[in-house]
Design a protein around this motif. Structure first.
Motif, PDB file in Angstrom:
ATOM      1  N   UNK A 102      -3.185  20.659  32.879  1.00 43.13           N
ATOM      2  CA  UNK A 102      -1.792  20.792  32.468  1.00 43.13           C
ATOM      3  C   UNK A 102      -0.895  20.963  33.669  1.00 43.13           C
ATOM      4  N   UNK A 103       0.369  21.186  33.386  1.00 42.77           N
ATOM      5  CA  UNK A 103       1.362  21.382  34.451  1.00 42.77           C
ATOM      6  C   UNK A 103       1.360  22.828  34.939  1.00 42.77           C
ATOM      7  N   UNK A 104       1.251  23.774  34.023  1.00 39.22           N
ATOM      8  CA  UNK A 104       1.233  25.201  34.349  1.00 39.22           C
ATOM      9  C   UNK A 104       2.387  25.551  35.284  1.00 39.22           C
ATOM     10  N   UNK A 105       3.590  25.139  34.896  1.00 39.36           N
ATOM     11  CA  UNK A 105       4.758  25.287  35.773  1.00 39.36           C
ATOM     12  C   UNK A 105       5.181  26.743  35.925  1.00 39.36           C
ATOM     13  N   UNK A 106       5.579  27.383  34.857  1.00 43.47           N
ATOM     14  CA  UNK A 106       5.880  28.820  34.898  1.00 43.47           C
ATOM     15  C   UNK A 106       4.804  29.490  34.046  1.00 43.47           C
ATOM     16  N   UNK A 107       3.937  30.229  34.689  1.00 41.84           N
ATOM     17  CA  UNK A 107       2.809  30.855  34.000  1.00 41.84           C
ATOM     18  C   UNK A 107       3.311  31.845  32.950  1.00 41.84           C
ATOM     19  N   UNK A 108       2.755  31.757  31.745  1.00 38.83           N
ATOM     20  CA  UNK A 108       3.177  32.640  30.646  1.00 38.83           C
ATOM     21  C   UNK A 108       1.977  33.011  29.777  1.00 38.83           C
ATOM     22  N   UNK A 109       2.202  33.872  28.801  1.00 37.63           N
ATOM     23  CA  UNK A 109       1.115  34.398  27.970  1.00 37.63           C
ATOM     24  C   UNK A 109       0.386  33.285  27.222  1.00 37.63           C
ATOM     25  N   UNK A 110       1.068  32.225  26.852  1.00 34.32           N
ATOM     26  CA  UNK A 110       0.410  31.099  26.196  1.00 34.32           C
ATOM     27  C   UNK A 110      -0.652  30.489  27.100  1.00 34.32           C
ATOM     28  N   UNK A 111      -0.320  30.339  28.392  1.00 31.32           N
ATOM     29  CA  UNK A 111      -1.296  29.820  29.353  1.00 31.32           C
ATOM     30  C   UNK A 111      -2.503  30.758  29.463  1.00 31.32           C
ATOM     31  N   UNK A 115     -10.234  21.974  20.791  1.00 35.66           N
ATOM     32  CA  UNK A 115      -8.834  22.388  20.793  1.00 35.66           C
ATOM     33  C   UNK A 115      -8.778  23.890  20.592  1.00 35.66           C
ATOM     34  N   UNK A 116      -7.879  24.550  21.328  1.00 35.46           N
ATOM     35  CA  UNK A 116      -7.693  25.989  21.154  1.00 35.46           C
ATOM     36  C   UNK A 116      -6.298  26.248  20.595  1.00 35.46           C
ATOM     37  N   UNK A 117      -6.207  27.320  19.870  1.00 35.56           N
ATOM     38  CA  UNK A 117      -4.960  27.671  19.188  1.00 35.56           C
ATOM     39  C   UNK A 117      -3.830  27.867  20.188  1.00 35.56           C
ATOM     40  N   UNK A 118      -2.678  27.309  19.858  1.00 35.91           N
ATOM     41  CA  UNK A 118      -1.516  27.493  20.719  1.00 35.91           C
ATOM     42  C   UNK A 118      -0.776  28.782  20.343  1.00 35.91           C
ATOM     43  N   UNK A 119      -0.075  29.332  21.308  1.00 40.90           N
ATOM     44  CA  UNK A 119       0.769  30.495  21.061  1.00 40.90           C
ATOM     45  C   UNK A 119       2.163  29.947  20.768  1.00 40.90           C
ATOM     46  N   UNK A 120       2.569  30.024  19.530  1.00 38.14           N
ATOM     47  CA  UNK A 120       3.849  29.454  19.107  1.00 38.14           C
ATOM     48  C   UNK A 120       5.002  30.010  19.943  1.00 38.14           C
ATOM     49  N   UNK A 121       5.827  29.102  20.423  1.00 37.55           N
ATOM     50  CA  UNK A 121       7.017  29.485  21.171  1.00 37.55           C
ATOM     51  C   UNK A 121       6.798  29.785  22.637  1.00 37.55           C
ATOM     52  N   UNK A 122       5.538  29.912  23.063  1.00 33.60           N
ATOM     53  CA  UNK A 122       5.251  30.227  24.468  1.00 33.60           C
ATOM     54  C   UNK A 122       5.164  28.922  25.251  1.00 33.60           C
ATOM     55  N   UNK A 123       6.230  28.599  25.973  1.00 32.65           N
ATOM     56  CA  UNK A 123       6.226  27.381  26.779  1.00 32.65           C
ATOM     57  C   UNK A 123       7.192  27.528  27.945  1.00 32.65           C
TER      58      UNK A 123
END
Length: 156
Positions: free
Chosen positions: A28-37, A136-144
């Motif tokens: 992935x891009x992993x631009x700004x690391x966040x809890x979803x990542x 596939x792993x579950x996404x964290x909604x809204x975390x982007x």
């Protein structure tokens, strides 16, 4: 941490010694690391023994996300990911998709977020060709990163 950031040629040699371990690859891009990542990477690691993360180069991020991205340069993104305990190695790749790097590494398991569908992944055909599997792993909604950038823009 930077020794976990490696070139593809070196990574191929490293993985040759891991024949008894399940190799997991994600990208992935992993631009700004966040809890979803973080949650995504923890789940990816839990699927095997050895986690390799491919990150898009700055140029390929621009092709995917637009000329204002990435916000964080590729070597800094790689360094941050390498600092995470669940990641064994990080490799930067120049292409927009991970098809080429996957065909080189042939990981046992290719992991993507649950916002994707397996049959829509550009990498699915490559993984099928060598007999790997996709999870596939579950996404964290809204975390982007896009949402974080929008929130910062709105607030400031």
């Amino acid at each position: 941490m930077l020794k976990k950031v490696t070139a593809l040629s070196d990574l191929k040699e490293i993985l040759q010694d891991k024949t008894d371990e399940e190799i997991v690859f994600t990208n992935g891009c992993f631009d700004i690391l966040h809890v979803g990542h973080i949650r995504y990477l923890q789940e990816a690691k839990a699927k095997g023994d050895f986690l390799v993360v491919g990150i898009n180069s700055d140029k390929s991020v621009q092709q995917l996300k637009g000329k204002k991205r990435p916000i964080v340069p590729e070597m800094e993104r790689a360094e941050m990911l390498a600092a995470l305990e669940m990641i064994d190695y990080v490799v930067i790749f120049a292409e927009v998709t991970a098809k080429s790097i996957i065909s080189e590494l042939k990981p046992d398991i290719y992991v993507k977020g649950g916002d994707y569908k397996i049959d829509e992944l550009p990498e699915a055909e490559v993984v099928a060709e060598y007999g790997g599997r996709i999870e596939l792993v579950k996404e964290v909604k809204g975390a982007s990163t896009t949402n974080i950038v929008a929130e910062i823009s709105e607030r400031y």
